[in-house]
Enzyme design. Sequence first.
Site, PDB file in Angstrom:
ATOM      1  N   GLY A   9       0.823  -1.215   0.000  1.00  9.98           N
ATOM      2  CA  GLY A   9       0.000   0.000   0.000  1.00  9.98           C
ATOM      3  C   GLY A   9       0.848   1.252   0.000  1.00  9.98           C
ATOM      4  N   ALA A  10       1.845   1.290  -0.896  1.00 10.38           N
ATOM      5  CA  ALA A  10       2.745   2.447  -0.945  1.00 10.38           C
ATOM      6  C   ALA A  10       2.275   3.492  -1.942  1.00 10.38           C
ATOM      7  CB  ALA A  10       4.163   1.983  -1.275  1.00 10.38           C
ATOM      8  N   GLY A  13      -0.378   8.083   1.296  1.00  7.37           N
ATOM      9  CA  GLY A  13      -0.294   8.209   2.748  1.00  7.37           C
ATOM     10  C   GLY A  13       1.026   7.744   3.359  1.00  7.37           C
ATOM     11  N   GLY A  15       2.468   4.816   3.699  1.00  8.00           N
ATOM     12  CA  GLY A  15       3.312   3.900   2.930  1.00  8.00           C
ATOM     13  C   GLY A  15       4.100   4.616   1.840  1.00  8.00           C
ATOM     14  N   TYR A 187     -12.629  -2.449  11.225  1.00 10.47           N
ATOM     15  CA  TYR A 187     -11.283  -1.887  10.985  1.00 10.47           C
ATOM     16  C   TYR A 187     -10.414  -2.019  12.237  1.00 10.47           C
ATOM     17  CZ  TYR A 187      -7.625   1.668  10.584  1.00 10.47           C
ATOM     18  OH  TYR A 187      -6.419   2.324  10.599  1.00 10.47           O
TER      19      TYR A 187
END
Length: 316
Positions: A9-10, A13, A15, A187
């Site tokens: 998830g880079a 944000g 990452g 979550y």
Amino acid sequence: DGQVVIITGASSGVGLWAARALAERGWQVVMACRDLDRAARAADATGIDPERRRLMALDLADLDDVRRFAAAFDVPGARLDALVLNAAVYMPRLAAPLRSAQGYELSVATNYLGHFLLARLLLPLLGRAPAPRLVTLGTVTANSAEFGGRIPIPAPADLGDLSGFEAGFQAPVAMIDGKPFRPGKAYKDSKLACMIMSREFHRRHHAETGIVFSTLYPGCVADTPLFRHAPPAFRSIFPWFQKNVTGGYVAQPLAGERVADVVADPGFAASGVHWSWGNRQVAGRAAFSQPLSARGTDEARNRRLWDLTEKLVGLG
Ligand code: NDP
């Protein structure tokens, strides 16, 4: 000296900014993202040196794709010094659960099950590095030993008796505890499960592999796209509130540097630790290790969670 890190998830944000920070420190950064065009645009916009980055497709919401990714990465001659489990989805306004490719509730599937399988598959390769680390993004709201984790909105993380996992976690089951679907809690539960996973990795595999397993809470990074599904009023008020009322706000570049520290800095070489910089940000404050709440430290339940997770991801 050409150390290699995978960050899931880079493409945005924390990452994305961690990828930049590690590239600047000379690391080779593998950006494992579900949308490569978006990831490439984000990497360009953030100024990540193309020589120091490699984009690879990974959809954590599909366990077959996680297996494909691990096989594509773990080829003869591959090197892996650090793995950062960062990607997450947060969808607090869903009325009904969404499902992963395997039919599991989507936020637990993405944030936890996909990462569990990825880490397990890459562990042998990671363990061959000279000073390997496996870093997992936790969150304060999943840890009731910290103040932020005691705020009961919508409900604190609680994996209960694991009866949702026991039942196979397919529809109509949508929560790890088997209770009715609550999207915000799903979550938090997924993040608590990730923190427990890191502790279990430490207990089971640290001595034999030398891998340093840690989790961190980088601060409240209130303006990342994580909150894209929150109500618009929340998205404008939350960063302001965190900056001016709680003092918890952390800008994305600083959050990225904190992840990079936990990945690369000698001061973070302890295994089995959760790192925090506290709820109120104080300029220049050093990180400190933080106990996990009783909900995260019930050893029998944690072992059971590990065994049930193995079954759900097809390793059992
Ligand atoms: P973002 O939404 O900015 O980043 C999430 C990343 O995860 C994106 O790159 C997204 O990709 C990716 N992702 C989502 N689903 C998948 C999938 N199925 N497969 C692969 N990648 C996927 O959130 P943040 O940067 O804020 O969050 C990063 C981490 O930090 C999370 O683990 C979060 O829990 C944690 N954290 C965040 C805090 C905060 O205040 N923001 C506080 C504490 C912890 P895409 O671009 O394609 O959507």
